[in-house]
Design a protein around this motif. Structure first.
Motif, PDB file in Angstrom:
ATOM      1  N   SER A 191      -1.789   2.934 -12.195  1.00  0.00           N
ATOM      2  CA  SER A 191      -3.083   3.222 -12.810  1.00  0.00           C
ATOM      3  C   SER A 191      -3.797   1.961 -13.297  1.00  0.00           C
ATOM      4  O   SER A 191      -4.974   2.002 -13.630  1.00  0.00           O
ATOM      5  N   LYS A 214       8.259   8.693 -12.140  1.00  0.00           N
ATOM      6  CA  LYS A 214       6.843   8.712 -11.758  1.00  0.00           C
ATOM      7  C   LYS A 214       5.965   8.186 -12.894  1.00  0.00           C
ATOM      8  O   LYS A 214       5.066   7.376 -12.668  1.00  0.00           O
ATOM      9  N   GLN A 215       6.231   8.629 -14.102  1.00  0.00           N
ATOM     10  CA  GLN A 215       5.440   8.172 -15.249  1.00  0.00           C
ATOM     11  C   GLN A 215       5.627   6.679 -15.497  1.00  0.00           C
ATOM     12  O   GLN A 215       4.670   5.981 -15.840  1.00  0.00           O
ATOM     13  N   TRP A 216       6.855   6.177 -15.327  1.00  0.00           N
ATOM     14  CA  TRP A 216       7.137   4.749 -15.511  1.00  0.00           C
ATOM     15  C   TRP A 216       6.323   3.927 -14.520  1.00  0.00           C
ATOM     16  O   TRP A 216       5.655   2.964 -14.882  1.00  0.00           O
ATOM     17  N   ASP A 243       3.696   4.968 -12.733  1.00  0.00           N
ATOM     18  CA  ASP A 243       2.260   5.234 -12.851  1.00  0.00           C
ATOM     19  C   ASP A 243       1.573   4.309 -13.856  1.00  0.00           C
ATOM     20  O   ASP A 243       0.367   4.079 -13.767  1.00  0.00           O
ATOM     21  N   ARG A 244       2.328   3.758 -14.825  1.00  0.00           N
ATOM     22  CA  ARG A 244       1.726   2.806 -15.767  1.00  0.00           C
ATOM     23  C   ARG A 244       1.172   1.601 -15.002  1.00  0.00           C
ATOM     24  O   ARG A 244       0.141   1.049 -15.379  1.00  0.00           O
ATOM     25  N   THR A 250      15.222   7.788 -16.185  1.00  0.00           N
ATOM     26  CA  THR A 250      14.641   8.177 -17.469  1.00  0.00           C
ATOM     27  C   THR A 250      14.517   6.945 -18.345  1.00  0.00           C
ATOM     28  O   THR A 250      15.446   6.141 -18.424  1.00  0.00           O
ATOM     29  N   LEU A 282       9.835   8.791 -20.536  1.00  0.00           N
ATOM     30  CA  LEU A 282       9.125   8.746 -19.260  1.00  0.00           C
ATOM     31  C   LEU A 282      10.106   8.967 -18.119  1.00  0.00           C
ATOM     32  O   LEU A 282      11.226   8.441 -18.152  1.00  0.00           O
ATOM     33  N   ASP A 283       9.672   9.711 -17.108  1.00  0.00           N
ATOM     34  CA  ASP A 283      10.469   9.817 -15.894  1.00  0.00           C
ATOM     35  C   ASP A 283      10.031   8.712 -14.923  1.00  0.00           C
ATOM     36  O   ASP A 283       9.159   7.893 -15.257  1.00  0.00           O
TER      37      ASP A 283
END
Length: 130
Positions: free
Chosen positions: A55, A47-49, A51-52, A35, A44-45
């Motif tokens: 992407s 995956k979100q971390w 994914d920055r 986290t 951000l979890d």
């Protein structure tokens, strides 16, 4: 895992992975339930971390991890340091210096980052008189 050099090596590998946007390295360095709390309070979890970077939204020209102190607590450690970055996020300037607290945990024979919290440096604490 008893040697503090392992934590120093972890810090070096993490900072390098962040600087390069190395998704595979970050996958290995972060716990599955990682986290992050960002400098404006967003959460951000893992995956979100990651994914920055995946992407292409986050690109670092420079990324430093300095003034680090580490306190061991058994099979966990807390690292506090200053993250400096010259970066672009989603086409916007994301340069800055942040006071960062990391929670690092032993996972088998490896250290992994379980949580990170970033605060902009130079912010007033709210305790001073204006």
């Amino acid at each position: 895992m008893d040697d503090d050099r392992d934590l120093t090596d972890f810090a070096r590998r993490w900072a390098e992975a962040e600087r390069r946007g190395d998704i595979a390295a970050l996958e290995a360095l972060l716990t599955d339930d990682f986290t992050a709390v960002g400098p404006q309070g967003f959460v951000l979890d893992k995956k979100q971390w990651i994914d920055r970077y995946a992407s292409g939204a986050l690109i670092h020209d420079s990324f430093t991890w300095e003034e680090v102190t580490v306190r061991r607590h058994g099979r966990a450690a807390v690292a506090v340091g200053v993250q400096g970055q010259q970066s672009i996020y989603d086409g916007r300037d994301a340069d800055g210096h942040f006071r960062v607290t990391q929670m690092i945990v032993a996972d088998g024979a490896q250290w992994r980052l379980a949580a990170v919290h970033l605060s902009p440096t130079g912010c007033r604490s709210g305790l001073e008189d204006d």
